[in-house]
Design an enzyme around this catalytic site. Structure first.
Site, mmCIF file in Angstrom:
data_model
loop_
_atom_site.group_PDB
_atom_site.id
_atom_site.type_symbol
_atom_site.label_atom_id
_atom_site.label_comp_id
_atom_site.label_asym_id
_atom_site.label_seq_id
_atom_site.Cartn_x
_atom_site.Cartn_y
_atom_site.Cartn_z
ATOM 1 N N GLY A 284 129.326 137.876 0.440
ATOM 2 C CA GLY A 284 128.435 138.811 -0.235
ATOM 3 C C GLY A 284 129.023 139.370 -1.515
ATOM 4 O O GLY A 284 130.133 139.019 -1.916
ATOM 5 N N LEU A 332 119.313 139.491 -7.198
ATOM 6 C CA LEU A 332 118.737 138.292 -7.795
ATOM 7 C C LEU A 332 118.491 138.524 -9.280
ATOM 8 O O LEU A 332 118.108 139.621 -9.687
ATOM 9 C CB LEU A 332 117.406 137.940 -7.122
ATOM 10 C CG LEU A 332 117.497 137.482 -5.672
ATOM 11 C CD1 LEU A 332 116.110 137.392 -5.043
ATOM 12 C CD2 LEU A 332 118.215 136.136 -5.580
ATOM 13 N N HIS A 457 96.256 115.719 -8.330
ATOM 14 C CA HIS A 457 96.686 114.664 -7.417
ATOM 15 C C HIS A 457 97.344 113.540 -8.219
ATOM 16 O O HIS A 457 96.827 113.173 -9.265
ATOM 17 C CB HIS A 457 95.470 114.102 -6.673
ATOM 18 C CG HIS A 457 95.817 112.945 -5.782
ATOM 19 N ND1 HIS A 457 96.461 113.132 -4.585
ATOM 20 C CD2 HIS A 457 95.651 111.609 -5.947
ATOM 21 C CE1 HIS A 457 96.650 111.936 -4.031
ATOM 22 N NE2 HIS A 457 96.172 111.001 -4.839
HETATM 23 P P1 FAD Z 1 125.603 141.202 -13.858
HETATM 24 O O1 FAD Z 1 125.090 139.859 -14.113
HETATM 25 O O2 FAD Z 1 126.731 141.348 -12.911
HETATM 26 O O3 FAD Z 1 125.992 141.807 -15.284
HETATM 27 C C1 FAD Z 1 126.639 143.031 -15.438
HETATM 28 C C2 FAD Z 1 127.466 142.989 -16.704
HETATM 29 O O4 FAD Z 1 127.919 144.299 -17.014
HETATM 30 C C3 FAD Z 1 128.717 142.127 -16.587
HETATM 31 O O5 FAD Z 1 128.715 141.118 -17.560
HETATM 32 C C4 FAD Z 1 129.861 143.114 -16.780
HETATM 33 O O6 FAD Z 1 130.942 142.558 -17.513
HETATM 34 C C5 FAD Z 1 129.209 144.227 -17.569
HETATM 35 N N1 FAD Z 1 129.872 145.518 -17.388
HETATM 36 C C6 FAD Z 1 130.218 146.113 -16.220
HETATM 37 N N2 FAD Z 1 130.767 147.318 -16.431
HETATM 38 C C7 FAD Z 1 130.770 147.505 -17.779
HETATM 39 C C8 FAD Z 1 131.214 148.565 -18.616
HETATM 40 N N3 FAD Z 1 131.737 149.690 -18.114
HETATM 41 N N4 FAD Z 1 131.080 148.416 -19.946
HETATM 42 C C9 FAD Z 1 130.539 147.286 -20.474
HETATM 43 N N5 FAD Z 1 130.107 146.267 -19.725
HETATM 44 C C10 FAD Z 1 130.207 146.371 -18.391
HETATM 45 N N6 FAD Z 1 120.454 134.969 -8.770
HETATM 46 C C11 FAD Z 1 119.299 134.288 -8.883
HETATM 47 O O7 FAD Z 1 118.262 134.914 -9.066
HETATM 48 N N7 FAD Z 1 119.264 132.930 -8.811
HETATM 49 C C12 FAD Z 1 120.371 132.189 -8.588
HETATM 50 O O8 FAD Z 1 120.307 130.961 -8.535
HETATM 51 C C13 FAD Z 1 121.606 132.862 -8.438
HETATM 52 N N8 FAD Z 1 122.737 132.178 -8.222
HETATM 53 C C14 FAD Z 1 123.910 132.838 -8.111
HETATM 54 C C15 FAD Z 1 125.058 132.111 -7.866
HETATM 55 C C16 FAD Z 1 126.273 132.726 -7.741
HETATM 56 C C17 FAD Z 1 127.510 131.918 -7.489
HETATM 57 C C18 FAD Z 1 126.345 134.153 -7.895
HETATM 58 C C19 FAD Z 1 127.655 134.869 -7.815
HETATM 59 C C20 FAD Z 1 125.210 134.896 -8.133
HETATM 60 C C21 FAD Z 1 123.973 134.248 -8.238
HETATM 61 N N9 FAD Z 1 122.786 134.970 -8.455
HETATM 62 C C22 FAD Z 1 121.612 134.283 -8.555
HETATM 63 C C23 FAD Z 1 122.756 136.442 -8.577
HETATM 64 C C24 FAD Z 1 122.699 136.885 -10.049
HETATM 65 O O9 FAD Z 1 123.811 136.354 -10.709
HETATM 66 C C25 FAD Z 1 122.674 138.398 -10.165
HETATM 67 O O10 FAD Z 1 121.603 138.923 -9.430
HETATM 68 C C26 FAD Z 1 122.514 138.858 -11.610
HETATM 69 O O11 FAD Z 1 123.585 138.387 -12.374
HETATM 70 C C27 FAD Z 1 122.432 140.387 -11.714
HETATM 71 O O12 FAD Z 1 122.351 140.771 -13.045
HETATM 72 P P2 FAD Z 1 122.870 142.183 -13.564
HETATM 73 O O13 FAD Z 1 122.569 142.194 -15.019
HETATM 74 O O14 FAD Z 1 122.349 143.256 -12.713
HETATM 75 O O15 FAD Z 1 124.453 142.171 -13.322
#
Ligand code: FAD
Length: 478
Positions: A284, A332, A457
Protein backbone atom coordinates in the site's frame (compact mmCIF):
# COMPACT_ATOMS: atom_id res chain seq x y z
CA UNK A 1 4.19 39.91 3.96
CA UNK A 2 5.92 42.63 1.98
CA UNK A 3 8.91 40.54 0.89
CA UNK A 4 6.84 37.71 -0.53
CA UNK A 5 5.35 37.46 -4.00
CA UNK A 6 1.59 37.18 -3.73
CA UNK A 7 -0.67 34.96 -5.87
CA UNK A 8 -4.42 34.29 -6.23
CA UNK A 9 -3.93 30.56 -5.67
CA UNK A 10 -0.83 28.47 -4.90
CA UNK A 11 -0.67 24.73 -5.56
CA UNK A 12 1.87 22.67 -3.59
CA UNK A 13 2.75 19.50 -5.50
CA UNK A 14 3.11 18.96 -9.25
CA UNK A 15 1.50 15.53 -9.43
CA UNK A 16 -1.73 14.95 -11.32
CA UNK A 17 -3.84 16.56 -8.60
CA UNK A 18 -1.59 19.60 -8.37
CA UNK A 19 -0.72 20.37 -11.96
CA UNK A 20 -4.35 19.90 -13.04
CA UNK A 21 -5.55 22.24 -10.26
CA UNK A 22 -2.98 24.86 -11.32
CA UNK A 23 -3.93 24.63 -15.00
CA UNK A 24 -7.66 24.83 -14.24
CA UNK A 25 -7.13 27.75 -11.84
CA UNK A 26 -5.17 29.57 -14.52
CA UNK A 27 -7.86 28.82 -17.12
CA UNK A 28 -10.35 30.39 -14.71
CA UNK A 29 -8.30 33.57 -14.62
CA UNK A 30 -6.23 33.11 -11.48
CA UNK A 31 -2.51 33.68 -11.12
CA UNK A 32 -1.71 30.21 -9.83
CA UNK A 33 1.81 28.75 -9.70
CA UNK A 34 2.62 25.09 -9.09
CA UNK A 35 5.40 24.23 -6.63
CA UNK A 36 7.18 20.89 -7.13
CA UNK A 37 10.32 19.61 -5.44
CA UNK A 38 10.93 16.37 -7.37
CA UNK A 39 12.74 17.98 -10.29
CA UNK A 40 10.13 16.76 -12.76
CA UNK A 41 6.39 17.30 -12.99
CA UNK A 42 3.73 14.59 -13.00
CA UNK A 43 4.29 13.23 -9.49
CA UNK A 44 4.06 9.55 -8.62
CA UNK A 45 1.84 8.70 -11.58
CA UNK A 46 4.09 9.93 -14.37
CA UNK A 47 7.47 9.29 -12.73
CA UNK A 48 7.15 6.03 -10.81
CA UNK A 49 3.51 4.94 -11.09
CA UNK A 50 0.86 4.66 -13.79
CA UNK A 51 3.03 5.53 -16.76
CA UNK A 52 6.22 3.48 -16.27
CA UNK A 53 4.19 0.49 -15.04
CA UNK A 54 1.94 0.62 -18.11
CA UNK A 55 4.97 0.90 -20.40
CA UNK A 56 6.41 -2.26 -18.82
CA UNK A 57 3.03 -4.02 -18.89
CA UNK A 58 2.50 -3.26 -22.56
CA UNK A 59 5.96 -4.26 -23.72
CA UNK A 60 6.28 -7.34 -21.51
CA UNK A 61 2.93 -8.45 -22.93
CA UNK A 62 4.16 -8.00 -26.50
CA UNK A 63 7.30 -9.98 -25.67
CA UNK A 64 5.33 -12.77 -24.01
CA UNK A 65 2.78 -12.89 -26.80
CA UNK A 66 5.46 -12.95 -29.48
CA UNK A 67 7.26 -15.73 -27.72
CA UNK A 68 4.30 -17.94 -26.82
CA UNK A 69 1.18 -17.03 -28.74
CA UNK A 70 2.03 -15.82 -32.19
CA UNK A 71 2.75 -18.98 -34.15
CA UNK A 72 -0.87 -20.09 -34.10
CA UNK A 73 -1.74 -16.69 -35.58
CA UNK A 74 0.37 -17.42 -38.63
CA UNK A 75 3.40 -15.40 -37.71
CA UNK A 76 6.70 -17.22 -37.45
CA UNK A 77 9.54 -15.50 -35.73
CA UNK A 78 12.69 -17.14 -34.52
CA UNK A 79 14.98 -16.15 -31.70
CA UNK A 80 12.63 -14.02 -29.66
CA UNK A 81 14.90 -12.65 -26.99
CA UNK A 82 14.51 -10.09 -24.27
CA UNK A 83 16.62 -6.96 -24.29
CA UNK A 84 15.76 -5.73 -20.81
CA UNK A 85 17.92 -2.58 -20.91
CA UNK A 86 16.13 -1.52 -24.11
CA UNK A 87 12.73 -2.25 -22.59
CA UNK A 88 13.60 -0.17 -19.54
CA UNK A 89 14.83 2.58 -21.84
CA UNK A 90 11.52 2.60 -23.73
CA UNK A 91 9.77 3.01 -20.37
CA UNK A 92 12.10 5.88 -19.39
CA UNK A 93 11.43 7.54 -22.72
CA UNK A 94 7.66 7.41 -22.14
CA UNK A 95 8.16 8.96 -18.70
CA UNK A 96 10.52 11.66 -20.02
CA UNK A 97 8.21 12.65 -22.85
CA UNK A 98 5.15 12.85 -20.62
CA UNK A 99 6.78 14.78 -17.77
CA UNK A 100 8.20 17.25 -20.29
CA UNK A 101 4.77 17.37 -21.88
CA UNK A 102 3.27 18.52 -18.57
CA UNK A 103 5.91 21.25 -18.37
CA UNK A 104 4.73 22.37 -21.81
CA UNK A 105 1.11 22.36 -20.65
CA UNK A 106 1.96 24.59 -17.68
CA UNK A 107 3.73 27.03 -20.00
CA UNK A 108 0.87 27.02 -22.48
CA UNK A 109 -1.53 27.80 -19.64
CA UNK A 110 0.74 30.50 -18.15
CA UNK A 111 1.25 28.58 -14.92
CA UNK A 112 4.54 29.40 -13.15
CA UNK A 113 6.46 26.23 -12.35
CA UNK A 114 8.29 26.88 -9.09
CA UNK A 115 10.98 24.22 -8.65
CA UNK A 116 11.40 23.81 -4.92
CA UNK A 117 10.03 22.44 -1.66
CA UNK A 118 7.23 24.35 0.04
CA UNK A 119 6.71 24.65 3.78
CA UNK A 120 4.01 26.61 5.61
CA UNK A 121 5.06 29.60 7.72
CA UNK A 122 1.44 30.66 8.22
CA UNK A 123 -1.87 29.63 6.59
CA UNK A 124 -1.21 32.10 3.77
CA UNK A 125 2.60 32.10 3.62
CA UNK A 126 4.95 29.47 2.24
CA UNK A 127 8.70 29.27 2.39
CA UNK A 128 10.24 27.77 -0.75
CA UNK A 129 13.60 26.01 -0.70
CA UNK A 130 14.75 25.91 -4.32
CA UNK A 131 15.77 22.58 -5.90
CA UNK A 132 19.50 22.04 -6.34
CA UNK A 133 19.38 22.69 -10.08
CA UNK A 134 17.98 26.18 -9.56
CA UNK A 135 20.06 29.32 -10.21
CA UNK A 136 19.87 30.41 -6.57
CA UNK A 137 19.54 28.27 -3.49
CA UNK A 138 18.26 31.11 -1.33
CA UNK A 139 14.89 30.29 0.21
CA UNK A 140 12.12 32.74 -0.64
CA UNK A 141 8.51 33.28 0.32
CA UNK A 142 5.25 33.27 -1.59
CA UNK A 143 1.79 34.05 -0.27
CA UNK A 144 -1.84 33.50 -1.10
CA UNK A 145 -5.18 33.33 0.65
CA UNK A 146 -5.86 30.10 -1.31
CA UNK A 147 -3.25 27.40 -0.87
CA UNK A 148 -3.90 23.88 -2.17
CA UNK A 149 -2.03 20.93 -0.69
CA UNK A 150 -1.48 18.28 -3.38
CA UNK A 151 1.58 16.54 -1.95
CA UNK A 152 0.40 13.02 -2.75
CA UNK A 153 1.57 9.75 -1.27
CA UNK A 154 4.60 7.55 -0.79
CA UNK A 155 5.29 3.82 -0.54
CA UNK A 156 4.10 2.43 2.80
CA UNK A 157 6.90 0.56 4.55
CA UNK A 158 6.38 -3.01 5.72
CA UNK A 159 4.34 -2.80 8.94
CA UNK A 160 6.39 -3.05 12.10
CA UNK A 161 9.68 -2.62 10.24
CA UNK A 162 10.30 -6.38 9.94
CA UNK A 163 11.36 -5.95 6.28
CA UNK A 164 13.50 -3.08 5.04
CA UNK A 165 13.22 -1.95 1.44
CA UNK A 166 16.68 -1.51 -0.16
CA UNK A 167 15.34 -1.07 -3.74
CA UNK A 168 17.85 -3.67 -4.97
CA UNK A 169 16.68 -7.06 -3.74
CA UNK A 170 13.82 -5.98 -1.50
CA UNK A 171 12.02 -3.46 -3.62
CA UNK A 172 8.96 -1.24 -3.64
CA UNK A 173 7.04 -0.62 -6.87
CA UNK A 174 9.70 1.99 -7.68
CA UNK A 175 12.55 -0.54 -7.55
CA UNK A 176 10.40 -3.13 -9.34
CA UNK A 177 10.28 -0.77 -12.33
CA UNK A 178 14.09 -0.74 -12.53
CA UNK A 179 15.32 -4.31 -11.94
CA UNK A 180 18.57 -4.75 -13.85
CA UNK A 181 17.92 -8.42 -14.59
CA UNK A 182 14.99 -10.80 -14.51
CA UNK A 183 14.96 -12.54 -11.12
CA UNK A 184 14.70 -16.31 -11.16
CA UNK A 185 12.26 -16.23 -8.28
CA UNK A 186 10.25 -13.26 -7.18
CA UNK A 187 7.96 -12.94 -4.18
CA UNK A 188 5.30 -10.25 -4.16
CA UNK A 189 3.93 -9.26 -0.78
CA UNK A 190 0.44 -7.93 -1.39
CA UNK A 191 -2.03 -9.09 -4.03
CA UNK A 192 -3.51 -5.66 -4.74
CA UNK A 193 -3.40 -3.84 -8.06
CA UNK A 194 0.25 -2.78 -7.93
CA UNK A 195 1.49 -6.21 -6.78
CA UNK A 196 -0.45 -8.00 -9.52
CA UNK A 197 0.64 -5.60 -12.24
CA UNK A 198 4.34 -5.72 -11.37
CA UNK A 199 4.15 -9.47 -10.67
CA UNK A 200 2.68 -9.96 -14.15
CA UNK A 201 5.45 -7.94 -15.76
CA UNK A 202 8.28 -10.01 -14.27
CA UNK A 203 6.41 -13.27 -14.71
CA UNK A 204 6.04 -12.57 -18.44
CA UNK A 205 9.73 -11.75 -18.64
CA UNK A 206 10.60 -15.13 -17.12
CA UNK A 207 10.50 -14.88 -13.32
CA UNK A 208 8.78 -17.48 -11.19
CA UNK A 209 6.41 -15.24 -9.25
CA UNK A 210 4.59 -16.03 -6.02
CA UNK A 211 2.07 -13.53 -4.67
CA UNK A 212 1.48 -13.61 -0.93
CA UNK A 213 -1.78 -12.06 0.20
CA UNK A 214 -3.16 -11.63 3.70
CA UNK A 215 -6.78 -11.76 2.56
CA UNK A 216 -8.56 -14.69 0.95
CA UNK A 217 -8.83 -13.01 -2.45
CA UNK A 218 -6.68 -10.96 -4.81
CA UNK A 219 -7.38 -7.64 -6.55
CA UNK A 220 -7.63 -5.28 -3.61
CA UNK A 221 -10.45 -3.11 -2.33
CA UNK A 222 -13.65 -2.88 -4.36
CA UNK A 223 -13.15 -5.87 -6.65
CA UNK A 224 -16.19 -8.13 -7.08
CA UNK A 225 -15.72 -11.54 -5.45
CA UNK A 226 -16.64 -13.52 -8.56
CA UNK A 227 -14.26 -11.45 -10.68
CA UNK A 228 -11.46 -11.90 -8.14
CA UNK A 229 -11.84 -15.68 -8.35
CA UNK A 230 -11.77 -15.69 -12.15
CA UNK A 231 -8.83 -13.28 -12.10
CA UNK A 232 -6.82 -15.59 -9.86
CA UNK A 233 -7.57 -18.55 -12.16
CA UNK A 234 -6.45 -16.58 -15.17
CA UNK A 235 -3.19 -15.43 -13.59
CA UNK A 236 -2.52 -18.94 -12.27
CA UNK A 237 -2.84 -20.25 -15.82
CA UNK A 238 -0.26 -17.66 -16.83
CA UNK A 239 2.16 -19.12 -14.29
CA UNK A 240 1.77 -16.91 -11.23
CA UNK A 241 1.51 -18.70 -7.91
CA UNK A 242 -0.65 -17.52 -5.03
CA UNK A 243 -0.41 -17.92 -1.32
CA UNK A 244 -3.60 -16.48 0.13
CA UNK A 245 -4.68 -16.01 3.75
CA UNK A 246 -1.00 -15.73 4.54
CA UNK A 247 0.73 -13.18 6.70
CA UNK A 248 4.37 -12.34 6.07
CA UNK A 249 6.18 -12.03 9.38
CA UNK A 250 9.75 -11.36 8.26
CA UNK A 251 12.30 -11.77 5.51
CA UNK A 252 15.97 -12.40 5.89
CA UNK A 253 18.77 -12.19 3.38
CA UNK A 254 22.41 -13.06 3.88
CA UNK A 255 24.55 -11.45 1.25
CA UNK A 256 24.07 -13.17 -2.07
CA UNK A 257 21.86 -15.98 -0.77
CA UNK A 258 18.20 -16.14 -1.74
CA UNK A 259 15.91 -14.21 0.56
CA UNK A 260 13.84 -16.30 2.97
CA UNK A 261 10.32 -15.01 3.46
CA UNK A 262 8.54 -16.28 6.54
CA UNK A 263 4.78 -16.52 6.54
CA UNK A 264 2.05 -17.85 8.77
CA UNK A 265 -1.68 -18.32 8.14
CA UNK A 266 -3.56 -15.01 8.60
CA UNK A 267 -5.52 -16.42 11.52
CA UNK A 268 -2.55 -18.11 13.17
CA UNK A 269 -0.83 -21.45 12.66
CA UNK A 270 2.42 -23.03 11.61
CA UNK A 271 5.18 -20.98 10.00
CA UNK A 272 6.13 -21.53 6.38
CA UNK A 273 9.16 -20.30 4.48
CA UNK A 274 9.53 -19.31 0.85
CA UNK A 275 12.68 -18.36 -1.04
CA UNK A 276 13.09 -15.62 -3.62
CA UNK A 277 15.83 -13.61 -5.31
CA UNK A 278 13.78 -10.43 -5.30
CA UNK A 279 10.95 -9.44 -2.98
CA UNK A 280 8.43 -6.76 -3.96
CA UNK A 281 6.76 -5.12 -1.00
CA UNK A 282 3.39 -3.88 -2.30
CA UNK A 283 1.37 -3.41 0.85
CA UNK A 284 0.00 0.00 0.00
CA UNK A 285 0.79 3.68 0.00
CA UNK A 286 0.45 6.35 2.64
CA UNK A 287 -0.21 10.09 2.43
CA UNK A 288 2.88 12.27 2.21
CA UNK A 289 3.09 15.52 4.17
CA UNK A 290 6.67 15.42 5.47
CA UNK A 291 8.39 18.81 5.68
CA UNK A 292 5.22 20.67 4.83
CA UNK A 293 4.90 22.21 8.28
CA UNK A 294 1.22 21.35 8.70
CA UNK A 295 1.62 21.05 12.45
CA UNK A 296 2.82 24.67 12.51
CA UNK A 297 -0.46 26.01 11.11
CA UNK A 298 -2.81 23.46 12.69
CA UNK A 299 -3.99 21.43 9.67
CA UNK A 300 -5.43 18.24 11.17
CA UNK A 301 -4.66 14.74 9.90
CA UNK A 302 -6.73 11.61 10.48
CA UNK A 303 -5.39 8.42 12.09
CA UNK A 304 -3.96 7.30 8.74
CA UNK A 305 -2.10 10.57 8.21
CA UNK A 306 -4.53 11.89 5.59
CA UNK A 307 -5.37 15.58 5.54
CA UNK A 308 -8.90 15.99 6.88
CA UNK A 309 -11.19 17.96 4.57
CA UNK A 310 -14.86 18.89 4.31
CA UNK A 311 -16.95 18.44 1.14
CA UNK A 312 -15.34 21.53 -0.43
CA UNK A 313 -11.76 20.31 0.13
CA UNK A 314 -11.28 22.79 3.02
CA UNK A 315 -8.83 21.60 5.64
CA UNK A 316 -9.29 22.54 9.29
CA UNK A 317 -7.47 25.81 8.49
CA UNK A 318 -9.42 28.41 6.46
CA UNK A 319 -7.82 29.20 3.09
CA UNK A 320 -5.91 25.91 2.99
CA UNK A 321 -7.41 23.11 0.87
CA UNK A 322 -6.22 19.60 0.01
CA UNK A 323 -6.75 17.18 -2.90
CA UNK A 324 -5.44 13.90 -4.37
CA UNK A 325 -3.68 11.01 -2.65
CA UNK A 326 -3.02 13.13 0.45
CA UNK A 327 -6.74 13.08 1.36
CA UNK A 328 -9.14 10.14 1.85
CA UNK A 329 -10.54 8.13 -1.04
CA UNK A 330 -9.09 5.82 -3.65
CA UNK A 331 -5.45 6.60 -4.47
CA UNK A 332 -6.04 6.92 -8.19
CA UNK A 333 -4.75 9.41 -10.71
CA UNK A 334 -8.12 10.16 -12.28
CA UNK A 335 -9.68 10.78 -8.85
CA UNK A 336 -6.82 13.18 -8.09
CA UNK A 337 -7.33 14.89 -11.45
CA UNK A 338 -11.09 15.31 -10.95
CA UNK A 339 -10.43 16.86 -7.54
CA UNK A 340 -7.87 19.22 -9.11
CA UNK A 341 -10.51 20.59 -11.44
CA UNK A 342 -13.21 20.70 -8.77
CA UNK A 343 -11.10 22.59 -6.22
CA UNK A 344 -10.20 25.31 -8.74
CA UNK A 345 -13.87 25.67 -9.69
CA UNK A 346 -14.88 25.84 -6.03
CA UNK A 347 -12.40 28.66 -5.42
CA UNK A 348 -13.72 30.49 -8.48
CA UNK A 349 -17.46 29.98 -8.17
CA UNK A 350 -18.22 28.10 -4.98
CA UNK A 351 -19.03 24.71 -6.47
CA UNK A 352 -17.29 21.84 -8.23
CA UNK A 353 -18.08 18.24 -9.04
CA UNK A 354 -16.57 14.87 -8.16
CA UNK A 355 -18.87 11.85 -8.07
CA UNK A 356 -17.18 9.41 -5.70
CA UNK A 357 -19.82 6.81 -6.56
CA UNK A 358 -18.58 6.62 -10.14
CA UNK A 359 -14.79 6.36 -10.09
CA UNK A 360 -13.53 3.42 -12.15
CA UNK A 361 -10.73 1.05 -11.09
CA UNK A 362 -8.58 -0.77 -13.63
CA UNK A 363 -5.97 -3.50 -13.28
CA UNK A 364 -3.79 -3.37 -16.40
CA UNK A 365 -2.93 -7.05 -16.54
CA UNK A 366 -3.79 -9.23 -19.53
CA UNK A 367 -6.68 -9.62 -19.69
CA UNK A 368 -7.56 -6.41 -17.89
CA UNK A 369 -9.89 -6.17 -14.95
CA UNK A 370 -12.06 -3.11 -14.44
CA UNK A 371 -15.01 -2.09 -12.37
CA UNK A 372 -17.12 0.86 -11.30
CA UNK A 373 -19.83 1.24 -8.67
CA UNK A 374 -20.97 -1.40 -6.24
CA UNK A 375 -19.97 -5.08 -6.27
CA UNK A 376 -22.17 -8.00 -5.22
CA UNK A 377 -20.71 -8.14 -1.73
CA UNK A 378 -21.47 -4.42 -1.22
CA UNK A 379 -25.09 -4.84 -2.35
CA UNK A 380 -25.64 -7.85 -0.10
CA UNK A 381 -24.25 -5.91 2.83
CA UNK A 382 -26.51 -2.95 1.98
CA UNK A 383 -29.52 -5.24 1.68
CA UNK A 384 -30.32 -4.01 -1.85
CA UNK A 385 -32.25 -6.39 -4.11
CA UNK A 386 -30.35 -6.58 -7.36
CA UNK A 387 -30.20 -8.39 -10.66
CA UNK A 388 -27.10 -9.80 -12.34
CA UNK A 389 -26.63 -9.63 -16.10
CA UNK A 390 -23.58 -11.48 -17.38
CA UNK A 391 -22.13 -12.01 -20.80
CA UNK A 392 -18.98 -14.05 -21.54
CA UNK A 393 -16.40 -12.87 -24.08
CA UNK A 394 -16.49 -16.44 -25.39
CA UNK A 395 -19.81 -15.50 -27.01
CA UNK A 396 -18.56 -12.18 -28.42
CA UNK A 397 -17.64 -12.30 -32.09
CA UNK A 398 -14.73 -9.87 -31.91
CA UNK A 399 -13.16 -11.63 -28.92
CA UNK A 400 -13.45 -14.91 -30.83
CA UNK A 401 -11.95 -13.34 -33.95
CA UNK A 402 -9.04 -12.04 -31.92
CA UNK A 403 -8.58 -15.31 -30.08
CA UNK A 404 -8.95 -13.59 -26.72
CA UNK A 405 -12.09 -15.01 -25.19
CA UNK A 406 -11.32 -15.12 -21.51
CA UNK A 407 -13.57 -13.28 -19.08
CA UNK A 408 -16.99 -11.68 -18.91
CA UNK A 409 -18.96 -8.48 -18.38
CA UNK A 410 -21.22 -8.37 -15.35
CA UNK A 411 -23.95 -5.79 -14.72
CA UNK A 412 -25.51 -5.31 -11.31
CA UNK A 413 -28.82 -3.47 -11.47
CA UNK A 414 -31.57 -2.48 -9.09
CA UNK A 415 -34.16 -5.24 -9.19
CA UNK A 416 -37.12 -2.86 -9.17
CA UNK A 417 -35.91 0.09 -11.24
CA UNK A 418 -33.28 -1.51 -13.55
CA UNK A 419 -30.88 1.30 -12.58
CA UNK A 420 -27.22 0.33 -13.01
CA UNK A 421 -25.52 -0.06 -9.63
CA UNK A 422 -22.18 -1.51 -10.69
CA UNK A 423 -20.33 -2.99 -13.65
CA UNK A 424 -17.48 -5.49 -13.41
CA UNK A 425 -15.39 -6.63 -16.34
CA UNK A 426 -12.58 -9.11 -16.70
CA UNK A 427 -11.50 -9.45 -20.28
CA UNK A 428 -9.82 -7.87 -23.27
CA UNK A 429 -9.87 -4.05 -23.18
CA UNK A 430 -11.82 -3.96 -19.92
CA UNK A 431 -10.00 -0.74 -18.99
CA UNK A 432 -11.34 1.11 -22.02
CA UNK A 433 -14.80 -0.44 -21.82
CA UNK A 434 -15.30 0.66 -18.21
CA UNK A 435 -15.52 4.28 -19.46
CA UNK A 436 -18.92 3.49 -20.95
CA UNK A 437 -20.08 1.95 -17.69
CA UNK A 438 -18.87 4.99 -15.78
CA UNK A 439 -20.75 7.33 -18.11
CA UNK A 440 -23.89 5.23 -17.69
CA UNK A 441 -23.54 5.31 -13.91
CA UNK A 442 -22.83 9.06 -13.91
CA UNK A 443 -26.04 9.70 -15.84
CA UNK A 444 -28.10 7.30 -13.74
CA UNK A 445 -28.77 5.05 -16.72
CA UNK A 446 -30.72 1.82 -16.56
CA UNK A 447 -29.54 -1.44 -18.12
CA UNK A 448 -32.30 -0.95 -20.68
CA UNK A 449 -30.77 2.40 -21.68
CA UNK A 450 -27.50 0.63 -22.50
CA UNK A 451 -29.26 -2.36 -24.08
CA UNK A 452 -31.12 -0.03 -26.47
CA UNK A 453 -27.99 1.90 -27.43
CA UNK A 454 -26.46 0.84 -30.73
CA UNK A 455 -22.98 -0.67 -30.41
CA UNK A 456 -20.83 -1.20 -33.48
CA UNK A 457 -20.32 -4.74 -34.74
CA UNK A 458 -17.97 -6.52 -34.38
CA UNK A 459 -16.60 -4.93 -31.21
CA UNK A 460 -15.79 -6.11 -27.73
CA UNK A 461 -18.20 -3.44 -26.50
CA UNK A 462 -21.06 -5.58 -27.78
CA UNK A 463 -20.35 -7.86 -24.82
CA UNK A 464 -21.05 -4.83 -22.65
CA UNK A 465 -24.35 -4.21 -24.40
CA UNK A 466 -25.36 -7.88 -24.17
CA UNK A 467 -24.59 -8.01 -20.46
CA UNK A 468 -26.96 -5.03 -20.09
CA UNK A 469 -29.53 -6.97 -22.14
CA UNK A 470 -29.04 -9.94 -19.82
CA UNK A 471 -29.75 -7.74 -16.81
CA UNK A 472 -32.77 -6.06 -18.37
CA UNK A 473 -34.28 -8.98 -20.31
CA UNK A 474 -32.29 -11.58 -22.26
CA UNK A 475 -29.14 -11.48 -24.38
CA UNK A 476 -29.23 -12.60 -28.00
CA UNK A 477 -25.90 -14.29 -28.48
CA UNK A 478 -25.68 -16.42 -25.36
P1 FAD B 1 1.55 12.51 -6.35
O1 FAD B 1 1.50 11.97 -7.71
O2 FAD B 1 2.21 11.71 -5.30
O3 FAD B 1 2.25 13.94 -6.48
C1 FAD B 1 2.58 14.72 -5.37
C2 FAD B 1 3.78 15.58 -5.72
O4 FAD B 1 3.97 16.55 -4.71
C3 FAD B 1 5.08 14.79 -5.81
O5 FAD B 1 5.67 14.95 -7.07
C4 FAD B 1 5.94 15.39 -4.70
O6 FAD B 1 7.31 15.48 -5.06
C5 FAD B 1 5.35 16.77 -4.53
N1 FAD B 1 5.57 17.32 -3.19
C6 FAD B 1 5.33 16.72 -2.00
N2 FAD B 1 5.61 17.54 -0.98
C7 FAD B 1 6.03 18.71 -1.53
C8 FAD B 1 6.46 19.95 -0.98
N3 FAD B 1 6.48 20.17 0.34
N4 FAD B 1 6.83 20.92 -1.83
C9 FAD B 1 6.80 20.72 -3.18
N5 FAD B 1 6.41 19.58 -3.74
C10 FAD B 1 6.01 18.58 -2.93
N6 FAD B 1 -3.33 5.44 -10.52
C11 FAD B 1 -4.17 5.27 -11.56
O7 FAD B 1 -5.20 5.93 -11.59
N7 FAD B 1 -3.89 4.39 -12.56
C12 FAD B 1 -2.79 3.62 -12.56
O8 FAD B 1 -2.56 2.84 -13.49
C13 FAD B 1 -1.89 3.74 -11.48
N8 FAD B 1 -0.77 3.01 -11.43
C14 FAD B 1 0.09 3.16 -10.40
C15 FAD B 1 1.23 2.38 -10.36
C16 FAD B 1 2.13 2.49 -9.34
C17 FAD B 1 3.37 1.64 -9.33
C18 FAD B 1 1.90 3.47 -8.31
C19 FAD B 1 2.88 3.66 -7.20
C20 FAD B 1 0.77 4.25 -8.33
C21 FAD B 1 -0.15 4.11 -9.37
N9 FAD B 1 -1.33 4.88 -9.42
C22 FAD B 1 -2.19 4.70 -10.46
C23 FAD B 1 -1.68 5.87 -8.38
C24 FAD B 1 -1.33 7.30 -8.82
O9 FAD B 1 0.03 7.35 -9.12
C25 FAD B 1 -1.69 8.31 -7.75
O10 FAD B 1 -3.04 8.20 -7.41
C26 FAD B 1 -1.45 9.74 -8.21
O11 FAD B 1 -0.10 9.91 -8.53
C27 FAD B 1 -1.86 10.76 -7.14
O12 FAD B 1 -1.57 12.05 -7.57
P2 FAD B 1 -1.27 13.24 -6.56
O13 FAD B 1 -1.04 14.43 -7.42
O14 FAD B 1 -2.30 13.29 -5.52
O15 FAD B 1 0.08 12.83 -5.81
Amino acid sequence: TESSQSYDVIVVGGGIAGYVAAIKASQLGFKAPCVEKRGTLGGTCLNVGCIPSKAMLNNSHLYHQTKHDIKARGIEVSDVTLNLPAMLKAKDKAVFNLTRGVEGLLKANKVDYIQGAASFLSPSLLSITPNQNQPSDNPFQISSSNIIIATGSEVAPFPGGAITIDEERIVSSTGALELKSVPKKMAVIGGGIIGLEMGSVWSRLGAEVTVIEYLGAIGGAGIDGEVAKQFQKTLTKQGLKFKLNAKVTSASSNGGDPISIYTEPSNGGAQDVLEADVVLVAVGRRPYTAGLGLEKIGVDLDSKGRVIIDDQFNTTVPGVRAIGDVIAGPMLAHKAEDEGIAVAEIIKKGHGHVNYEAIPSVVYTHPEVAWVGKNEEDLKKMGVSYKVGKFPFLANSRAKTNGETEGFVKFLTDKDTDKILGVHIIGPNAGEMIAEATLALEYGASAEDVARTSHAHPTLAEAFKEAAMAAYSKPIHF
